[in-house]
Design a protein around this motif. Sequence first.
Motif, PDB file in Angstrom:
ATOM      1  N   ASN A  41     -22.896  11.576  85.557  1.00 51.48           N
ATOM      2  CA  ASN A  41     -24.309  11.495  85.993  1.00 51.48           C
ATOM      3  C   ASN A  41     -24.636  12.936  86.384  1.00 51.48           C
ATOM      4  O   ASN A  41     -24.133  13.850  87.035  1.00 51.48           O
ATOM      5  CB  ASN A  41     -24.068  10.784  87.522  1.00 51.48           C
ATOM      6  CG  ASN A  41     -25.157  10.770  88.254  1.00 51.48           C
ATOM      7  OD1 ASN A  41     -26.602  11.006  87.697  1.00 51.48           O
ATOM      8  ND2 ASN A  41     -25.103  10.241  89.535  1.00 51.48           N
ATOM      9  N   GLN A  42     -25.510  13.395  85.423  1.00 48.74           N
ATOM     10  CA  GLN A  42     -25.914  14.876  85.516  1.00 48.74           C
ATOM     11  C   GLN A  42     -26.847  15.276  87.022  1.00 48.74           C
ATOM     12  O   GLN A  42     -26.973  16.161  87.138  1.00 48.74           O
ATOM     13  CB  GLN A  42     -26.912  14.934  84.176  1.00 48.74           C
ATOM     14  CG  GLN A  42     -26.339  15.066  82.921  1.00 48.74           C
ATOM     15  CD  GLN A  42     -25.409  16.227  82.677  1.00 48.74           C
ATOM     16  OE1 GLN A  42     -25.288  16.940  83.272  1.00 48.74           O
ATOM     17  NE2 GLN A  42     -24.140  15.672  81.851  1.00 48.74           N
ATOM     18  N   PRO A  69     -17.641  13.052  98.570  1.00 49.72           N
ATOM     19  CA  PRO A  69     -16.823  12.742  97.879  1.00 49.72           C
ATOM     20  C   PRO A  69     -16.911  13.297  96.377  1.00 49.72           C
ATOM     21  O   PRO A  69     -18.090  13.290  95.796  1.00 49.72           O
ATOM     22  CB  PRO A  69     -16.928  11.131  97.704  1.00 49.72           C
ATOM     23  CG  PRO A  69     -17.686  11.064  99.038  1.00 49.72           C
ATOM     24  CD  PRO A  69     -18.381  12.150  99.265  1.00 49.72           C
ATOM     25  N   VAL A  70     -15.875  13.759  95.621  1.00 55.58           N
ATOM     26  CA  VAL A  70     -16.106  14.323  94.332  1.00 55.58           C
ATOM     27  C   VAL A  70     -15.385  13.531  93.247  1.00 55.58           C
ATOM     28  O   VAL A  70     -14.198  13.094  93.455  1.00 55.58           O
ATOM     29  CB  VAL A  70     -15.293  15.719  94.198  1.00 55.58           C
ATOM     30  CG1 VAL A  70     -15.174  16.299  92.761  1.00 55.58           C
ATOM     31  CG2 VAL A  70     -15.906  16.546  95.301  1.00 55.58           C
ATOM     32  N   ALA A  71     -16.285  13.135  92.291  1.00 52.83           N
ATOM     33  CA  ALA A  71     -15.654  12.149  91.087  1.00 52.83           C
ATOM     34  C   ALA A  71     -14.851  13.014  90.240  1.00 52.83           C
ATOM     35  O   ALA A  71     -13.914  12.211  89.603  1.00 52.83           O
ATOM     36  CB  ALA A  71     -16.965  11.502  90.671  1.00 52.83           C
ATOM     37  N   GLU A  91     -18.787  16.975  89.399  1.00 56.78           N
ATOM     38  CA  GLU A  91     -19.458  15.705  89.624  1.00 56.78           C
ATOM     39  C   GLU A  91     -19.388  14.939  90.938  1.00 56.78           C
ATOM     40  O   GLU A  91     -18.142  14.616  91.193  1.00 56.78           O
ATOM     41  CB  GLU A  91     -19.312  14.686  88.632  1.00 56.78           C
ATOM     42  CG  GLU A  91     -20.002  13.318  88.603  1.00 56.78           C
ATOM     43  CD  GLU A  91     -19.483  12.325  87.469  1.00 56.78           C
ATOM     44  OE1 GLU A  91     -20.052  11.551  87.586  1.00 56.78           O
ATOM     45  OE2 GLU A  91     -18.782  12.615  86.765  1.00 56.78           O
ATOM     46  N   PHE A  92     -20.297  14.874  91.971  1.00 58.92           N
ATOM     47  CA  PHE A  92     -19.978  14.114  92.962  1.00 58.92           C
ATOM     48  C   PHE A  92     -20.474  12.707  92.896  1.00 58.92           C
ATOM     49  O   PHE A  92     -20.899  12.232  91.768  1.00 58.92           O
ATOM     50  CB  PHE A  92     -20.886  14.877  93.978  1.00 58.92           C
ATOM     51  CG  PHE A  92     -20.719  16.071  94.542  1.00 58.92           C
ATOM     52  CD1 PHE A  92     -19.697  16.337  95.820  1.00 58.92           C
ATOM     53  CD2 PHE A  92     -21.089  17.306  93.977  1.00 58.92           C
ATOM     54  CE1 PHE A  92     -19.507  17.491  96.323  1.00 58.92           C
ATOM     55  CE2 PHE A  92     -20.686  18.467  94.301  1.00 58.92           C
ATOM     56  CZ  PHE A  92     -19.901  18.446  95.433  1.00 58.92           C
ATOM     57  N   LYS A  93     -20.116  11.896  93.879  1.00 58.51           N
ATOM     58  CA  LYS A  93     -20.462  10.436  93.566  1.00 58.51           C
ATOM     59  C   LYS A  93     -21.746   9.892  94.077  1.00 58.51           C
ATOM     60  O   LYS A  93     -22.227   8.867  93.655  1.00 58.51           O
ATOM     61  CB  LYS A  93     -19.248   9.783  94.578  1.00 58.51           C
ATOM     62  CG  LYS A  93     -17.886   9.809  94.254  1.00 58.51           C
ATOM     63  CD  LYS A  93     -16.839   9.099  94.946  1.00 58.51           C
ATOM     64  CE  LYS A  93     -15.629   8.932  94.420  1.00 58.51           C
ATOM     65  NZ  LYS A  93     -14.767   8.129  94.868  1.00 58.51           N
ATOM     66  N   ASN A  94     -22.415  10.962  94.611  1.00 59.54           N
ATOM     67  CA  ASN A  94     -24.045  10.629  94.624  1.00 59.54           C
ATOM     68  C   ASN A  94     -24.758  11.922  94.835  1.00 59.54           C
ATOM     69  O   ASN A  94     -24.220  13.226  95.029  1.00 59.54           O
ATOM     70  CB  ASN A  94     -24.249  10.258  96.170  1.00 59.54           C
ATOM     71  CG  ASN A  94     -23.762  10.787  97.425  1.00 59.54           C
ATOM     72  OD1 ASN A  94     -24.455  11.825  97.880  1.00 59.54           O
ATOM     73  ND2 ASN A  94     -22.610  10.435  97.746  1.00 59.54           N
ATOM     74  N   ASN A 118     -25.515  25.438  91.142  1.00 60.50           N
ATOM     75  CA  ASN A 118     -26.800  24.794  90.789  1.00 60.50           C
ATOM     76  C   ASN A 118     -26.695  23.642  90.083  1.00 60.50           C
ATOM     77  O   ASN A 118     -25.706  23.394  89.464  1.00 60.50           O
ATOM     78  CB  ASN A 118     -28.133  25.811  90.087  1.00 60.50           C
ATOM     79  CG  ASN A 118     -27.455  26.432  88.836  1.00 60.50           C
ATOM     80  OD1 ASN A 118     -26.873  27.056  88.531  1.00 60.50           O
ATOM     81  ND2 ASN A 118     -27.745  25.786  87.488  1.00 60.50           N
ATOM     82  N   LYS A 119     -27.944  22.935  89.969  1.00 60.52           N
ATOM     83  CA  LYS A 119     -27.846  21.500  89.101  1.00 60.52           C
ATOM     84  C   LYS A 119     -27.502  21.767  87.678  1.00 60.52           C
ATOM     85  O   LYS A 119     -28.006  22.623  87.110  1.00 60.52           O
ATOM     86  CB  LYS A 119     -29.153  20.948  89.131  1.00 60.52           C
ATOM     87  CG  LYS A 119     -29.126  20.056  90.421  1.00 60.52           C
ATOM     88  CD  LYS A 119     -28.185  18.962  90.568  1.00 60.52           C
ATOM     89  CE  LYS A 119     -28.446  17.996  91.729  1.00 60.52           C
ATOM     90  NZ  LYS A 119     -29.760  16.940  91.715  1.00 60.52           N
TER      91      LYS A 119
END
Length: 283
Positions: A41-42, A69-71, A91-94, A118-119
Amino acid sequence: QARATTWPGSRTCDRASALEHAQMAPAAAAPAPIAQVFERNQEATIYVGNLDPKIDEEIVFELMVQCGPVANVHLPRDKITQTHQGYGFVEFKNEDDADYAIKIMNMVRLFGKPIRCNKSSQDKKTNEVGANLFIGNLEPEVDEKMLYDTFSAFGVLLFAKVMRDPDTGASRGFGFISYDTFEASDAALVGMNGQFLCNRPISVSYAYKKETKGERHGSAAERLMAANRPLDLPKPAAAPAMASKQEGEAPAAPALRPPVAMPPGMPTPPATGMAPPSGIPTK
């Protein structure tokens, strides 16, 4: 019959122990599958840069999990040495946790180096317009995090850097910041020049351009280019056939956005249609 296996450290074990050792090997040593990259999920993934060689996936995970939470944590590694290349992706979960991590963890120092967050979807975009400021007369205790937190109140900062001695790492008393718009840099210049930061008045001015003879950022040409740069907006839906342009109709000229107002003491930008400044060759 179990067959002995010799490890590089002159350790001998049987085949069962070798299988157990292979199962316990860290998954980070194996390259990330391609499908995993495309399924990421970018919008909930952040780029983490300027990482020290001593940092691994576990340290990044333990740091970022404080924000949510980290995915997944991925540090691209060299195929030969298996050392990471100084950056990674978390990547985070949200998406909200990713945005929160950028605000909190950007410029936090790990092993003496401020990390950059950054993103990941925006990392390869060049947003720099030339709104670069020089910050002088800094106290030695002012670091990148404090500089970033202080000046981010005026707009979106692309980077904040304190210049340091390469041998000792001590601050040299000045640094640079860059905004994504001239409105933000003008506001920071007016609001912070001469203000006290850690009991010392700082000086704020537009930075000199590299490889130029005394030319500063914030010129009329830079502002005009920034005002008319294309925006990253979604393309409008195609018009129906009945609304298409008639044959022979001349296309409308693109409307230019007016340049932003200049701060006190800066030269005014040239108006549209005026001759170019002196010294610039014309065809």
